[in-house]
Design a protein around this motif. Sequence first.
Motif, PDB file in Angstrom:
ATOM      1  N   THR A 146       0.830  -1.208   0.000  1.00  0.00           N
ATOM      2  CA  THR A 146       0.000   0.000   0.000  1.00  0.00           C
ATOM      3  C   THR A 146       0.866   1.260   0.000  1.00  0.00           C
ATOM      4  O   THR A 146       0.372   2.364   0.159  1.00  0.00           O
ATOM      5  N   GLN A 147       2.162   1.072  -0.189  1.00  0.00           N
ATOM      6  CA  GLN A 147       3.054   2.241  -0.235  1.00  0.00           C
ATOM      7  C   GLN A 147       3.476   2.538  -1.677  1.00  0.00           C
ATOM      8  O   GLN A 147       3.641   1.636  -2.469  1.00  0.00           O
ATOM      9  N   THR A 148       3.631   3.800  -1.964  1.00  0.00           N
ATOM     10  CA  THR A 148       4.214   4.208  -3.241  1.00  0.00           C
ATOM     11  C   THR A 148       5.520   4.917  -2.915  1.00  0.00           C
ATOM     12  O   THR A 148       5.527   5.881  -2.148  1.00  0.00           O
ATOM     13  N   PHE A 198       5.381  11.415   8.897  1.00  0.00           N
ATOM     14  CA  PHE A 198       5.945  10.214   8.275  1.00  0.00           C
ATOM     15  C   PHE A 198       4.937   9.093   8.092  1.00  0.00           C
ATOM     16  O   PHE A 198       5.063   8.285   7.195  1.00  0.00           O
ATOM     17  N   LYS A 199       3.954   9.054   8.975  1.00  0.00           N
ATOM     18  CA  LYS A 199       2.908   8.046   8.871  1.00  0.00           C
ATOM     19  C   LYS A 199       2.212   8.147   7.506  1.00  0.00           C
ATOM     20  O   LYS A 199       1.737   7.153   6.967  1.00  0.00           O
ATOM     21  N   TYR A 200       2.133   9.357   6.976  1.00  0.00           N
ATOM     22  CA  TYR A 200       1.449   9.599   5.700  1.00  0.00           C
ATOM     23  C   TYR A 200       2.429   9.698   4.535  1.00  0.00           C
ATOM     24  O   TYR A 200       2.213   9.119   3.480  1.00  0.00           O
ATOM     25  N   LEU A 217       4.942   7.284   0.184  1.00  0.00           N
ATOM     26  CA  LEU A 217       3.552   7.605   0.525  1.00  0.00           C
ATOM     27  C   LEU A 217       2.884   6.366   1.096  1.00  0.00           C
ATOM     28  O   LEU A 217       2.973   5.290   0.513  1.00  0.00           O
ATOM     29  N   ASN A 218       2.239   6.524   2.231  1.00  0.00           N
ATOM     30  CA  ASN A 218       1.474   5.437   2.831  1.00  0.00           C
ATOM     31  C   ASN A 218       0.019   5.644   2.410  1.00  0.00           C
ATOM     32  O   ASN A 218      -0.727   6.393   3.044  1.00  0.00           O
ATOM     33  N   ASN A 219      -0.360   4.984   1.329  1.00  0.00           N
ATOM     34  CA  ASN A 219      -1.681   5.239   0.735  1.00  0.00           C
ATOM     35  C   ASN A 219      -2.834   4.867   1.655  1.00  0.00           C
ATOM     36  O   ASN A 219      -3.853   5.558   1.658  1.00  0.00           O
ATOM     37  N   SER A 220      -2.655   3.808   2.442  1.00  0.00           N
ATOM     38  CA  SER A 220      -3.774   3.413   3.313  1.00  0.00           C
ATOM     39  C   SER A 220      -3.984   4.447   4.417  1.00  0.00           C
ATOM     40  O   SER A 220      -5.120   4.769   4.759  1.00  0.00           O
ATOM     41  N   ALA A 221      -2.896   4.984   4.952  1.00  0.00           N
ATOM     42  CA  ALA A 221      -3.019   6.006   5.997  1.00  0.00           C
ATOM     43  C   ALA A 221      -3.584   7.310   5.422  1.00  0.00           C
ATOM     44  O   ALA A 221      -4.406   7.981   6.051  1.00  0.00           O
ATOM     45  N   LEU A 222      -3.157   7.670   4.212  1.00  0.00           N
ATOM     46  CA  LEU A 222      -3.656   8.889   3.559  1.00  0.00           C
ATOM     47  C   LEU A 222      -5.164   8.776   3.325  1.00  0.00           C
ATOM     48  O   LEU A 222      -5.915   9.711   3.607  1.00  0.00           O
TER      49      LEU A 222
HETATM   50  C1  LIG Z   1       0.762   3.015   7.065  1.00  0.00           C
HETATM   51  O1  LIG Z   1      -0.467   3.380   7.654  1.00  0.00           O
HETATM   52  C2  LIG Z   1      -1.066   2.365   8.426  1.00  0.00           C
HETATM   53  C3  LIG Z   1      -2.390   2.909   8.912  1.00  0.00           C
HETATM   54  O2  LIG Z   1      -3.278   3.100   7.852  1.00  0.00           O
HETATM   55  C4  LIG Z   1      -0.160   1.977   9.565  1.00  0.00           C
HETATM   56  O3  LIG Z   1      -0.735   0.916  10.283  1.00  0.00           O
HETATM   57  C5  LIG Z   1       1.206   1.573   9.033  1.00  0.00           C
HETATM   58  O4  LIG Z   1       2.090   1.352  10.119  1.00  0.00           O
HETATM   59  C6  LIG Z   1       1.764   2.660   8.148  1.00  0.00           C
HETATM   60  N1  LIG Z   1       2.996   2.192   7.558  1.00  0.00           N
HETATM   61  C7  LIG Z   1       4.155   2.818   7.741  1.00  0.00           C
HETATM   62  C8  LIG Z   1       5.323   2.191   7.065  1.00  0.00           C
HETATM   63  O5  LIG Z   1       4.254   3.855   8.421  1.00  0.00           O
END
Ligand SMILES: *[C@@H]1O[C@H](CO)[C@@H](O)[C@H](O)[C@H]1NC(C)=O
Length: 259
Positions: A146-148, A198-200, A217-222
């Motif tokens: 889910t990362q780009t 960084f989470k996003y 980019l953390n697409n799932s977190a975004l």
């Molecule tokens: C990406 O976001 C998810 C939440 O949607 C989180 O659980 C995960 O740790 C994040 N990944 C990174 C590499 O930060």
Amino acid sequence: MAVNRLFLLLVIAFELCANQQSKAEVVRRLEKPALQTLALSASPINDTLSARTGVFIGPSDTQIQFSGQSMKINKEENDVFSVRLTTTEFNLEANSPFGSRMLKIKSNSAKEAMRILFNLNSNARRETKFHLNNCKIEIEKRENGTQTEYKARVENCADEDGFEKYFVLDLNFKSGDASQIYSLDLNGPDIQRVSKYFKYAKTYYTSTERDTYYTILNNSALEADEITITNFHFTVSSKSNPSLFSDDLYSTYYWNYYI
Ligand SMILES: *[C@@H]1O[C@H](CO)[C@@H](O)[C@H](O)[C@H]1NC(C)=O
Ligand SMILES: *[C@@H]1O[C@H](CO)[C@@H](O)[C@H](O)[C@H]1NC(C)=O
Ligand SMILES: *[C@@H]1O[C@H](CO)[C@@H](O)[C@H](O)[C@H]1NC(C)=O
């Protein structure tokens, strides 16, 4: 036999998938800027009016904007165009950011833009050497779950020559707030300023990997927090001598590649 064949097919299918995952897509191949400055010159007209001339090269869709008094564009052969600019502000205050001395050049087809902030105190002179024209920039993109992941590599554009290089991202939050982040040294003291994002989106470089810049980019977190990214670009910038009394023709010069 049939089982063997099925096994072979599975192995091939698996390898195809594995390759797909790790294969990087070239967003921009290693090359010099399509927008280039061939010459800049300054010629004061009289006590209140000052002129600047720029000669540039750029694709036929190149657009130009100037914040000063007047602008006259001359299209020449071979994608060369010259721009004559006048501005009435050429006192020290005019050198504050975004005074009437900002030239913007943009090509949508090349996905490039340049911004030149003129130093209005410089005396009449002409400059024809712009080292930034020789910088080569490459950008790769890789999907990883889910990362780009974006990786930029730069050649011929050393920190020692006064260049700064970084990714820039504008994060727009659901609340209406916005934050601009840019790549910093992962092991440097300033990283704390952006690490909360960084989470996003994680954007950084390290001292061990020279001239290589990353954005992940953390697409799932975004998506989960409904954050949109606007204005994602890679910048090469060059600042001239910061002295107010410098005779350089420009005070800051930015080249951007829009991703
Ligand atoms: C990406 O976001 C998810 C939440 O949607 C989180 O659980 C995960 O740790 C994040 N990944 C990174 C590499 O930060
Ligand atoms: C400066 O030159 C401009 C353009 O030629 C002219 O309009 C203006 O009156 C001149 N100003 C002075 C103070 O001579
Ligand atoms: C893909 O993402 C994972 C999880 O963040 C990371 O550990 C791994 O190094 C990444 N792979 C590549 C090729 O960047």
